[in-house]
Enzyme design. Structure first.
Site, PDB file in Angstrom:
ATOM      1  N   HIS A 125       5.670 -19.512 -20.808  1.00 27.72           N
ATOM      2  CA  HIS A 125       6.605 -18.346 -21.068  1.00 27.72           C
ATOM      3  C   HIS A 125       5.841 -16.911 -20.722  1.00 27.72           C
ATOM      4  O   HIS A 125       6.579 -16.071 -20.348  1.00 27.72           O
ATOM      5  CB  HIS A 125       6.779 -18.597 -22.538  1.00 27.72           C
ATOM      6  CG  HIS A 125       7.534 -17.545 -23.125  1.00 27.72           C
ATOM      7  ND1 HIS A 125       8.906 -17.511 -23.282  1.00 27.72           N
ATOM      8  CD2 HIS A 125       7.016 -16.165 -23.472  1.00 27.72           C
ATOM      9  CE1 HIS A 125       9.210 -16.325 -24.072  1.00 27.72           C
ATOM     10  NE2 HIS A 125       7.909 -15.621 -24.228  1.00 27.72           N
ATOM     11  N   GLU A 126       4.529 -16.931 -21.034  1.00 26.59           N
ATOM     12  CA  GLU A 126       3.880 -15.988 -20.734  1.00 26.59           C
ATOM     13  C   GLU A 126       3.912 -15.544 -19.293  1.00 26.59           C
ATOM     14  O   GLU A 126       4.141 -14.415 -18.883  1.00 26.59           O
ATOM     15  CB  GLU A 126       2.541 -15.934 -21.207  1.00 26.59           C
ATOM     16  CG  GLU A 126       2.304 -15.678 -22.743  1.00 26.59           C
ATOM     17  CD  GLU A 126       2.882 -14.680 -23.467  1.00 26.59           C
ATOM     18  OE1 GLU A 126       2.797 -13.359 -22.824  1.00 26.59           O
ATOM     19  OE2 GLU A 126       3.885 -14.997 -24.230  1.00 26.59           O
ATOM     20  N   HIS A 129       6.979 -13.957 -18.248  1.00 26.68           N
ATOM     21  CA  HIS A 129       7.243 -12.620 -18.218  1.00 26.68           C
ATOM     22  C   HIS A 129       6.444 -11.920 -16.842  1.00 26.68           C
ATOM     23  O   HIS A 129       7.374 -10.784 -16.478  1.00 26.68           O
ATOM     24  CB  HIS A 129       6.414 -11.910 -19.426  1.00 26.68           C
ATOM     25  CG  HIS A 129       7.086 -12.026 -20.864  1.00 26.68           C
ATOM     26  ND1 HIS A 129       8.294 -11.626 -20.984  1.00 26.68           N
ATOM     27  CD2 HIS A 129       6.758 -12.833 -21.817  1.00 26.68           C
ATOM     28  CE1 HIS A 129       8.789 -11.954 -22.276  1.00 26.68           C
ATOM     29  NE2 HIS A 129       7.676 -12.695 -23.002  1.00 26.68           N
ATOM     30  N   GLU A 188      13.012 -12.206 -23.471  1.00 25.17           N
ATOM     31  CA  GLU A 188      12.720 -13.478 -23.906  1.00 25.17           C
ATOM     32  C   GLU A 188      13.234 -14.416 -23.445  1.00 25.17           C
ATOM     33  O   GLU A 188      12.671 -15.432 -23.061  1.00 25.17           O
ATOM     34  CB  GLU A 188      12.702 -13.302 -25.427  1.00 25.17           C
ATOM     35  CG  GLU A 188      11.713 -12.623 -26.363  1.00 25.17           C
ATOM     36  CD  GLU A 188      10.404 -13.019 -25.785  1.00 25.17           C
ATOM     37  OE1 GLU A 188       9.831 -13.935 -26.225  1.00 25.17           O
ATOM     38  OE2 GLU A 188       9.592 -12.227 -25.328  1.00 25.17           O
TER      39      GLU A 188
HETATM   40 ZN   LIG Z   1       7.685 -13.716 -24.655  1.00 27.01          ZN
END
Ligand SMILES: [Zn+2]
Length: 273
Positions: A125-126, A129, A188
């Site tokens: 997830h990171e 980004h 997100e």
């Molecule tokens: Zn995030």
């Protein structure tokens, strides 16, 4: 006349500074990748100076094992060469990734992630980004654009702590520097999808991403983790992660490698901060 000129100028700026996310969303990105990399690298050096680094071998092996398996599958256009992965000795339930190939994991989050797959969900997830240039977009918006430009030139040599903290927050280091700037729902959602695909391609079970957010939600009722303040969670998000499994599960099933990263039985808690 003046207004007209500004309109023309800004539309030129917008045209030249537009890019598209993996999911087809138009983005305004005023900075070059090289500038973002430089900001990421400088902030990471700063973090390493200010936060104790874990020397626990088992903990480091575990985090490095998961991160390495993931970053191997990140497109080279995002970062060339090895990623630097540092485990910070802190009870913060948090993790981050920065442009320039940097990943930070706090020992505190390892008590929430139950196994390698859930940690892979966090890191995926990171890194998602970063893949989607979300920092660039954040720094390019509103007042941050000015602060960001100035900061890109001054590169932390400036004594203007307030500005420095603002642009570090733009990079996603909000909690650490006292400026809370949660990612938008769109960011997100993109990081969730890109991250889930990435972890699955890397040989981690993408179903763990759903479990991870369920655990985070549970935890947020007793003691909200720092991770949740910059990554707001909700039922819609868990639902979307669930739905996307139809796409990501086949990646997992066809993955060439299956990492075996062993989570240590004991995650030593950090000294009082
Ligand atoms: Zn995030």
């Amino acid at each position: 006349m003046k207004i007209k000129l500004i309109t023309i100028l800004s539309s030129v700026l917008l045209v030249t500074a537009c890019s598209t996310s993996s999911l087809g969303r138009k983005q305004i990105t005023l900075f070059s990748n090289a500038e973002l990399d430089k900001m990421g690298i400088t902030s990471f050096e700063q973090m390493k100076k200010e936060t104790p680094i874990s020397r626990n071998k088992a903990v480091n092996n575990f985090v490095q094992c998961v991160a390495k398996a993931i970053t191997k599958h990140v497109p080279k256009s995002v970062h060339q060469g090895d990623w630097e992965v540092v485990v910070f000795d802190s009870n913060q339930v948090n993790a981050f990734a920065l442009p320039g190939g940097k990943i930070g994991v706090y020992t505190g989050i390892l008590n929430v992630t139950e196994n390698q797959d859930q940690l892979a969900a966090v890191i995926g997830h990171e890194v998602g980004h970063v893949i989607e240039h979300h920092s660039n977009e954040r720094l390019s918006s509103g007042q941050l654009a000015q602060v960001g430009l100035a900061a890109a030139n001054a590169m932390l040599t400036s004594k203007e702590i307030e500005n420095k903290n603002m642009w570090m927050a733009g990079l996603g280091l909000g909690v650490q520097y006292g400026v809370l700037m949660p990612y938008s729902r769109t960011h997100e959602s993109e990081a969730d999808i890109v991250g889930q695909d990435l972890m699955a391609r890397s040989g981690f079970d993408p179903r763990a991403s759903v479990k991870l957010w369920q655990n985070m939600t549970k935890l947020s009722k007793s003691q909200p983790p720092e991770f949740m303040s910059t990554h707001p969670s909700n039922q819609t998000r868990i639902k979307q992660l669930n739905q996307h499994l139809t796409t990501s599960l086949p990646y997992y099933q066809n993955a060439m490698e299956r990492p075996h990263c062993i989570k240590p039985k004991n995650i030593p808690s950090a000294k009082k901060e």
